[in-house]
Design an enzyme around this catalytic site. Structure first.
Site, PDB file in Angstrom:
ATOM      1  N   GLU A 163      10.579  -2.491  -2.875  1.00  0.00           N
ATOM      2  CA  GLU A 163      10.611  -3.901  -2.475  1.00  0.00           C
ATOM      3  C   GLU A 163       9.452  -4.112  -1.512  1.00  0.00           C
ATOM      4  O   GLU A 163       9.477  -3.641  -0.377  1.00  0.00           O
ATOM      5  CB  GLU A 163      11.942  -4.234  -1.803  1.00  0.00           C
ATOM      6  CG  GLU A 163      12.077  -5.684  -1.386  1.00  0.00           C
ATOM      7  CD  GLU A 163      13.358  -5.922  -0.606  1.00  0.00           C
ATOM      8  OE1 GLU A 163      13.292  -6.631   0.410  1.00  0.00           O
ATOM      9  OE2 GLU A 163      14.406  -5.388  -1.011  1.00  0.00           O
ATOM     10  N   ASN A 215       0.824  -1.209   0.000  1.00  0.00           N
ATOM     11  CA  ASN A 215       0.000   0.000   0.000  1.00  0.00           C
ATOM     12  C   ASN A 215       0.860   1.262   0.000  1.00  0.00           C
ATOM     13  O   ASN A 215       0.643   2.184  -0.793  1.00  0.00           O
ATOM     14  CB  ASN A 215      -0.936   0.001   1.212  1.00  0.00           C
ATOM     15  CG  ASN A 215      -2.045  -1.025   1.089  1.00  0.00           C
ATOM     16  OD1 ASN A 215      -2.372  -1.466  -0.011  1.00  0.00           O
ATOM     17  ND2 ASN A 215      -2.621  -1.423   2.206  1.00  0.00           N
ATOM     18  N   THR A 216       1.855   1.301   0.893  1.00  0.00           N
ATOM     19  CA  THR A 216       2.736   2.468   0.950  1.00  0.00           C
ATOM     20  C   THR A 216       3.573   2.570  -0.317  1.00  0.00           C
ATOM     21  O   THR A 216       3.781   3.665  -0.860  1.00  0.00           O
ATOM     22  CB  THR A 216       3.650   2.388   2.183  1.00  0.00           C
ATOM     23  OG1 THR A 216       2.849   2.294   3.358  1.00  0.00           O
ATOM     24  CG2 THR A 216       4.537   3.619   2.283  1.00  0.00           C
ATOM     25  N   CYS A 241       8.306 -11.075   4.209  1.00  0.00           N
ATOM     26  CA  CYS A 241       7.562 -10.820   2.974  1.00  0.00           C
ATOM     27  C   CYS A 241       7.533 -12.041   2.067  1.00  0.00           C
ATOM     28  O   CYS A 241       6.683 -12.138   1.182  1.00  0.00           O
ATOM     29  CB  CYS A 241       8.134  -9.616   2.241  1.00  0.00           C
ATOM     30  SG  CYS A 241       9.905  -9.684   1.941  1.00  0.00           S
TER      31      CYS A 241
END
Length: 485
Positions: free
Chosen positions: A243, A223-224, A278
């Protein structure tokens, strides 16, 4: 004194921010965030320092960076302790993060020479030269899950290339960055070459929009990252490397081999770091049939035994808490939503107090439209399938593309999988969270913008300069048509 600007430690002039230990809610760090003016001062300091830093021979920059590496190694336990207190990760795990920081420095030095070399050749009486030059001032945004290792993987390549840096770490792990910046100071880094600004959204927005930066290296949520991508879309003069995360699929073949080994690989893929990597497996594709049924039974049995506790517990934990109580609630709400959509919990994730959440495994086969979301925690979605082709099609049904994996002893299945899967990190019979430091780290789609970090970070920390050179101007034997001298 929470900010390091132009070689001085200064207090912030903004709102108070705190770092809360997620395993007991104690305040472990407190300070005032940097204002927009202080961010501008940090960028200005980096710009001023860039003039001299880029002039330094590579060997001189390398000496300072290797001195920093030695200090990190010497202070491994201290760094690991701070990371554990801020993130709640087990102490054994955070010690490996400090070790990875040292290893990444050696890799980055090698990458500088291999990815951005100086080359010369002769062609038609001309000397053709390839040089690489630093971009200038690089803004680095660090995440909370690896607050030492991941920013280090951008800072070191940037410095080696001759750039200067302004670091904005996650507001959830400010203490870690403060400790590491003091090691850079101890290593003798010239004033202003790295600057540290602490803060939350307002500080980040000020840094990202600063006119004086030449590039931004971001590790964090999709989102960011997408907000930054839109912000930079009209500014082609600045380099942006993103990333981000992934909704990562792991496919278990009918030929998955030894059951215990397969279960171990799944556990390591889904629940290491309490699911806060992640590259963690979010979706597990298991074949329909007896072998798949038995594998899931055993997976649930083992997941139930995972030790979840604070990082320094006498009974060493495999998992710590989520980064915050809000993050823990997000996982529990995601589980509830999947249940409401038709998912059946095989092992229900539960709150264990503070930010602790136990592992959760939910059969989402009957969910008509599985949300394409990254559940950044210990929640594994299981989907049953008939054929490998179907499994791969389902695995690719995501906007992300960071990591994927196949557990199979069949070489032909692996050849099919690696040919058709869409991801930047693709493993066979190994945990999804395993990645080599000298390989690219990133992927297509919503996982980034095709600028992988790790070894390949050297590619976008310097730009190529191509030259055609001669000792003096020359007149050719034959002039161009229409020209008379």
């Amino acid at each position: 004194m929470t900010h390091w600007i132009a070689g001085d430690w200064v207090s912030g002039h903004g709102e108070t921010i705190q770092s809360l230990s997620p395993y007991n809610s104690n305040v472990v760090w407190q300070g005032e965030s940097a204002t927009k003016d202080q961010v501008e001062s940090a960028v200005s300091a980096a710009r001023h320092a860039f003039i001299e830093w880029k002039k330094q021979p590579f060997e001189a920059r390398q000496v300072i960076i290797e001195r920093f590496a030695a200090l990190v190694k010497e202070n491994t336990d201290k760094i690991a302790e701070v990371i554990s207190k801020e993130t709640g990760k087990p102490f054994w795990e955070t010690k490996t993060e400090a070790g990875a920081m040292v290893g990444k420095i050696a890799i980055s030095i090698r990458a500088y020479h291999e990815r951005t070399p100086h080359k010369e050749r002769e062609a038609a009486g001309n000397k053709i030269v390839l040089r690489h030059r630093p971009l200038g001032v690089m803004a680095v945004f660090g995440p909370y899950n690896f607050p030492g290792h991941l920013p280090n993987g951008h800072i070191v390549p940037a410095l080696l290339a001759g750039n200067t840096v302004v670091l904005k770490p996650s507001e959830q792990t400010p203490w870690t960055s403060e400790v590491i910046m003091k090691l850079w100071q101890q290593a003798g880094l010239p004033n202003g070459v790295i600057n540290l600004v602490q803060g939350a959204r307002e500080t980040g927005e000020a840094l990202a929009s600063a006119k004086g930066i030449d590039g931004l290296l971001f590790t964090g949520s999709a989102n960011t990252g997408h907000i930054l991508h839109r912000q930079f879309s009209g500014d082609t003069g600045k380099m942006l490397a993103l990333e981000m995360g992934g909704n990562n699929p792991m496919v278990i073949s009918k030929s998955f081999g030894e059951q215990e080994a397969a279960v171990y690989t799944i556990i390591q893929s889904a629940f290491i770091s309490a699911g806060q990597r992640c590259t963690c497996a979010r979706r597990l594709y298991v074949p329909i049939g007896k072998a798949g049924d038995e594998l899931l039974v055993r997976l649930v049995e083992v997941a139930k035994t995972i030790v979840v506790d604070q990082p320094f517990a006498e009974n060493t934990p495999f998992m710590g808490p989520q980064i915050s109580i809000a993050a823990a609630e997000f996982i529990l709400n995601a589980q509830k939503n999947l249940q409401d959509l038709g998912g059946e919990s095989l092992l229900e994730a539960k709150s264990l107090g503070h930010a602790f959440v136990s592992p959760g495994i939910i059969d989402a086969t009957n969910v008509a439209e599985l949300p394409d979301e990254e559940y950044f925690g210990p929640l594994l979605q299981v989907v049953r399938y008939e054929t490998l082709e179907e499994a791969v099609e389902l695995a690719n049904d995501t906007r992300y593309g960071l990591s994927a994996g196949l557990v199979s002893t069949d070489d032909s299945e692996w050849e099919y999988f690696v040919e058709h899967i869409r991801a930047g990190i693709v493993n066979r019979n190994r945990q999804l969270t395993g990645a080599s430091g000298d390989a690219p780290f990133g992927g297509p789609g919503a996982s980034g913008n095709m600028k992988p970090s790790a070894y390949y970070a050297a590619d976008y920390c310097a730009y190529p300069m191509a030259s055609m050179e001669g000792d003096a101007c020359e007149i050719p034997a034959q002039l161009s048509p229409g020209l008379t001298l």
